[in-house]
Design a protein around this motif. Structure first.
Motif, PDB file in Angstrom:
ATOM      1  N   PRO A  81      27.323  44.441  19.153  1.00 13.38           N
ATOM      2  CA  PRO A  81      28.025  44.460  20.438  1.00 13.38           C
ATOM      3  C   PRO A  81      28.587  45.844  20.741  1.00 13.38           C
ATOM      4  O   PRO A  81      29.055  46.553  19.846  1.00 13.38           O
ATOM      5  N   TRP A  82      28.530  46.225  22.014  1.00 12.25           N
ATOM      6  CA  TRP A  82      29.049  47.514  22.466  1.00 12.25           C
ATOM      7  C   TRP A  82      30.360  47.304  23.222  1.00 12.25           C
ATOM      8  O   TRP A  82      31.397  47.827  22.851  1.00 12.25           O
ATOM      9  N   TYR A  83      30.320  46.511  24.296  1.00  9.89           N
ATOM     10  CA  TYR A  83      31.550  46.185  25.019  1.00  9.89           C
ATOM     11  C   TYR A  83      31.384  44.847  25.740  1.00  9.89           C
ATOM     12  O   TYR A  83      30.269  44.377  25.975  1.00  9.89           O
ATOM     13  N   SER A  84      32.523  44.251  26.087  1.00  8.82           N
ATOM     14  CA  SER A  84      32.556  43.028  26.899  1.00  8.82           C
ATOM     15  C   SER A  84      33.649  43.195  27.948  1.00  8.82           C
ATOM     16  O   SER A  84      34.784  43.571  27.606  1.00  8.82           O
ATOM     17  N   LEU A  85      33.307  42.939  29.200  1.00 10.56           N
ATOM     18  CA  LEU A  85      34.261  43.020  30.306  1.00 10.56           C
ATOM     19  C   LEU A  85      34.322  41.655  30.987  1.00 10.56           C
ATOM     20  O   LEU A  85      33.281  41.055  31.257  1.00 10.56           O
ATOM     21  N   PHE A  86      35.518  41.201  31.282  1.00  8.15           N
ATOM     22  CA  PHE A  86      35.693  39.902  31.936  1.00  8.15           C
ATOM     23  C   PHE A  86      36.499  40.125  33.220  1.00  8.15           C
ATOM     24  O   PHE A  86      37.718  39.990  33.260  1.00  8.15           O
ATOM     25  N   TRP A  87      35.753  40.476  34.284  1.00  7.86           N
ATOM     26  CA  TRP A  87      36.365  40.851  35.557  1.00  7.86           C
ATOM     27  C   TRP A  87      36.808  39.624  36.356  1.00  7.86           C
ATOM     28  O   TRP A  87      36.056  38.662  36.495  1.00  7.86           O
ATOM     29  N   PHE A  88      38.005  39.710  36.935  1.00 14.13           N
ATOM     30  CA  PHE A  88      38.467  38.785  37.966  1.00 14.13           C
ATOM     31  C   PHE A  88      38.709  39.621  39.215  1.00 14.13           C
ATOM     32  O   PHE A  88      39.551  40.533  39.204  1.00 14.13           O
ATOM     33  N   ARG A  89      37.977  39.324  40.291  1.00 14.07           N
ATOM     34  CA  ARG A  89      38.056  40.141  41.504  1.00 14.07           C
ATOM     35  C   ARG A  89      38.408  39.283  42.719  1.00 14.07           C
ATOM     36  O   ARG A  89      38.025  38.109  42.805  1.00 14.07           O
ATOM     37  N   TYR A  90      39.102  39.921  43.659  1.00 13.26           N
ATOM     38  CA  TYR A  90      39.472  39.234  44.900  1.00 13.26           C
ATOM     39  C   TYR A  90      39.227  40.170  46.076  1.00 13.26           C
ATOM     40  O   TYR A  90      39.618  41.349  46.045  1.00 13.26           O
ATOM     41  N   LYS A  91      38.572  39.657  47.114  1.00 20.79           N
ATOM     42  CA  LYS A  91      38.265  40.434  48.316  1.00 20.79           C
ATOM     43  C   LYS A  91      39.395  40.238  49.318  1.00 20.79           C
ATOM     44  O   LYS A  91      39.639  39.130  49.803  1.00 20.79           O
ATOM     45  N   LEU A  92      40.103  41.329  49.621  1.00 21.37           N
ATOM     46  CA  LEU A  92      41.250  41.247  50.521  1.00 21.37           C
ATOM     47  C   LEU A  92      40.856  41.181  51.991  1.00 21.37           C
ATOM     48  O   LEU A  92      41.614  40.676  52.811  1.00 21.37           O
ATOM     49  N   SER A  93      39.679  41.690  52.344  1.00 20.63           N
ATOM     50  CA  SER A  93      39.259  41.751  53.734  1.00 20.63           C
ATOM     51  C   SER A  93      38.320  40.598  54.064  1.00 20.63           C
ATOM     52  O   SER A  93      37.661  40.040  53.189  1.00 20.63           O
ATOM     53  N   PRO A  94      38.216  40.214  55.361  1.00 21.34           N
ATOM     54  CA  PRO A  94      37.291  39.150  55.770  1.00 21.34           C
ATOM     55  C   PRO A  94      35.850  39.509  55.461  1.00 21.34           C
ATOM     56  O   PRO A  94      35.482  40.685  55.402  1.00 21.34           O
ATOM     57  N   ASN A  95      35.008  38.491  55.281  1.00 20.50           N
ATOM     58  CA  ASN A  95      33.617  38.709  54.872  1.00 20.50           C
ATOM     59  C   ASN A  95      32.807  39.514  55.881  1.00 20.50           C
ATOM     60  O   ASN A  95      31.917  40.253  55.507  1.00 20.50           O
ATOM     61  N   GLN A  96      33.087  39.369  57.170  1.00 18.14           N
ATOM     62  CA  GLN A  96      32.290  40.027  58.194  1.00 18.14           C
ATOM     63  C   GLN A  96      32.844  41.388  58.602  1.00 18.14           C
ATOM     64  O   GLN A  96      32.305  42.030  59.496  1.00 18.14           O
ATOM     65  N   SER A  97      33.902  41.844  57.969  1.00 18.32           N
ATOM     66  CA  SER A  97      34.522  43.105  58.344  1.00 18.32           C
ATOM     67  C   SER A  97      33.722  44.290  57.811  1.00 18.32           C
ATOM     68  O   SER A  97      33.146  44.236  56.730  1.00 18.32           O
ATOM     69  N   LYS A  98      33.699  45.393  58.591  1.00 17.66           N
ATOM     70  CA  LYS A  98      33.047  46.615  58.114  1.00 17.66           C
ATOM     71  C   LYS A  98      33.879  47.310  57.048  1.00 17.66           C
ATOM     72  O   LYS A  98      33.347  48.034  56.214  1.00 17.66           O
ATOM     73  N   PHE A  99      35.193  47.096  57.100  1.00 22.46           N
ATOM     74  CA  PHE A  99      36.063  47.638  56.063  1.00 22.46           C
ATOM     75  C   PHE A  99      36.268  46.568  54.996  1.00 22.46           C
ATOM     76  O   PHE A  99      36.654  45.435  55.296  1.00 22.46           O
ATOM     77  N   ASN A 100      35.987  46.929  53.753  1.00 21.90           N
ATOM     78  CA  ASN A 100      36.149  45.995  52.645  1.00 21.90           C
ATOM     79  C   ASN A 100      37.122  46.580  51.630  1.00 21.90           C
ATOM     80  O   ASN A 100      37.120  47.785  51.374  1.00 21.90           O
ATOM     81  N   MET A 101      37.924  45.682  51.058  1.00 19.30           N
ATOM     82  CA  MET A 101      38.902  46.099  50.058  1.00 19.30           C
ATOM     83  C   MET A 101      38.922  45.074  48.941  1.00 19.30           C
ATOM     84  O   MET A 101      39.242  43.905  49.170  1.00 19.30           O
ATOM     85  N   ASN A 102      38.533  45.502  47.751  1.00 22.31           N
ATOM     86  CA  ASN A 102      38.550  44.624  46.583  1.00 22.31           C
ATOM     87  C   ASN A 102      39.660  45.052  45.625  1.00 22.31           C
ATOM     88  O   ASN A 102      39.934  46.244  45.479  1.00 22.31           O
ATOM     89  N   VAL A 103      40.262  44.067  44.992  1.00 22.46           N
ATOM     90  CA  VAL A 103      41.190  44.335  43.899  1.00 22.46           C
ATOM     91  C   VAL A 103      40.702  43.524  42.704  1.00 22.46           C
ATOM     92  O   VAL A 103      40.218  42.395  42.861  1.00 22.46           O
ATOM     93  N   GLY A 104      40.751  44.109  41.531  1.00 19.78           N
ATOM     94  CA  GLY A 104      40.234  43.402  40.369  1.00 19.78           C
ATOM     95  C   GLY A 104      40.993  43.765  39.105  1.00 19.78           C
ATOM     96  O   GLY A 104      41.695  44.776  39.039  1.00 19.78           O
ATOM     97  N   THR A 105      40.872  42.916  38.111  1.00 19.62           N
ATOM     98  CA  THR A 105      41.468  43.177  36.811  1.00 19.62           C
ATOM     99  C   THR A 105      40.570  42.587  35.735  1.00 19.62           C
ATOM    100  O   THR A 105      39.817  41.654  36.007  1.00 19.62           O
ATOM    101  N   HIS A 106      40.630  43.154  34.561  1.00 17.54           N
ATOM    102  CA  HIS A 106      39.861  42.557  33.470  1.00 17.54           C
ATOM    103  C   HIS A 106      40.496  42.882  32.121  1.00 17.54           C
ATOM    104  O   HIS A 106      41.234  43.862  31.971  1.00 17.54           O
ATOM    105  N   LEU A 107      40.173  42.042  31.165  1.00 13.99           N
ATOM    106  CA  LEU A 107      40.433  42.344  29.764  1.00 13.99           C
ATOM    107  C   LEU A 107      39.149  42.931  29.213  1.00 13.99           C
ATOM    108  O   LEU A 107      38.116  42.267  29.200  1.00 13.99           O
ATOM    109  N   GLY A 108      39.200  44.182  28.778  1.00 18.85           N
ATOM    110  CA  GLY A 108      38.026  44.852  28.244  1.00 18.85           C
ATOM    111  C   GLY A 108      38.067  44.902  26.728  1.00 18.85           C
ATOM    112  O   GLY A 108      39.113  45.186  26.141  1.00 18.85           O
ATOM    113  N   LEU A 109      36.938  44.602  26.113  1.00 16.94           N
ATOM    114  CA  LEU A 109      36.815  44.672  24.659  1.00 16.94           C
ATOM    115  C   LEU A 109      35.754  45.710  24.325  1.00 16.94           C
ATOM    116  O   LEU A 109      34.603  45.610  24.759  1.00 16.94           O
TER     117      LEU A 109
END
Length: 255
Positions: A81-109
């Motif tokens: 094994p090299w690494y494992s990432l377990f991302w949890f992401r949330y899209k703050l902007s509406p799906n049809q918007s030209k401007f997109n903003m994601n926020v995410g966090t993960h525990l990385g191993l």
């Protein structure tokens, strides 16, 4: 300082997680997709670092509404094994918007092989370094083929012996679906980025090129990373790889 930083990250994410829990009650369809790739040189999510040998990477995304769970696991070709990432992401902007903003966090191993001291044989043990990571990714769709934005990642080491604090900031440009012929398309993603690890910093340019053919199951990719100036230990003047990616057939799950 480390505990204060983690506390602020959790405080920042709490409103988004509360909104996510409310949205889940109104969402019915779950989307699942993924991919598997093999490369001659594994390059990290921070592209100034590499495994320096062939690797395989598994990606999966399970999304519902604006929320997604995106695990990523990488191994060397000898199954270490090299690494494992377990991302949890949330899209703050509406799906049809030209401007997109994601926020995410993960525990990385991150898995590191270390020799066992005071032994005559070349025996090794597997050490696991744990990291708590936050990402912010605002971007704007300029046209059908062009997206631009800024990507910010902050990492805090959890256990002793890891890197304390990492800051990774990129100026992001994505040029996609460039038609080379009726069946072939090209994508180019250049990024200028700044990296700071425990007070040592550097400036870099990385570019990913992808080539795909219609009705052909494999996507060809290549990443190239150039160091302009760096005090970060382990940074190499130039890195590159070739990667073959096989997208896994996705699907939807409805209750």
């Amino acid at each position: 300082m480390k505990k204060a930083g983690i506390y602020l990250i959790c405080l920042f994410l709490t409103p988004s997680l509360h909104t996510f829990s409310q949205e889940l009650q109104h969402q019915k369809t779950t989307q699942i997709n993924g991919s598997v790739g093999i490369t001659n040189n594994g390059i990290s999510i921070v592209p100034s670092f590499s495994l320096e040998r062939p690797a395989t990477v598994f990606n999966m995304s399970i999304s519902k509404g604006r929320f997604s769970f995106d695990p990523e696991m990488a191994f060397s070709l000898d199954a270490k094994p090299w690494y494992s990432l377990f991302w949890f992401r949330y899209k703050l902007s509406p799906n049809q918007s030209k401007f997109n903003m994601n926020v995410g966090t993960h525990l990385g191993l991150n898995y590191v092989s270390m020799p066992i001291p005071s032994t005559k044989d070349s025996l090794q043990i597997q050490k696991t370094d744990r990291y708590f990571v936050l990402e912010l990714f605002p971007r704007y769709q300029v046209s059908k083929h062009l997206n631009m934005g800024i990507y910010f990642l902050r990492s805090n080491g959890i256990n002793a012996g890891t890197l304390h604090t990492l800051h990774f900031v990129t100026l992001f440009t994505d040029i996609s679906q460039i038609k080379l012929s009726k069946k072939a398309t090209l994508g180019i993603t250049p990024q200028l980025y700044y990296l700071n690890i425990d007070g040592h910093d550097g400036y870099y340019l990385t570019t990913e090129i992808s080539l795909a053919w219609q009705n052909f199951p494999i996507i060809f990719k290549s990443t190239m990373n150039k160091t302009f100036e760096s005090q970060v230990e382990g940074s190499k003047p130039f890195l590159w790889n070739i990667k073959l990616v096989y997208p896994l057939k996705g699907g939807k799950i409805s209750p």
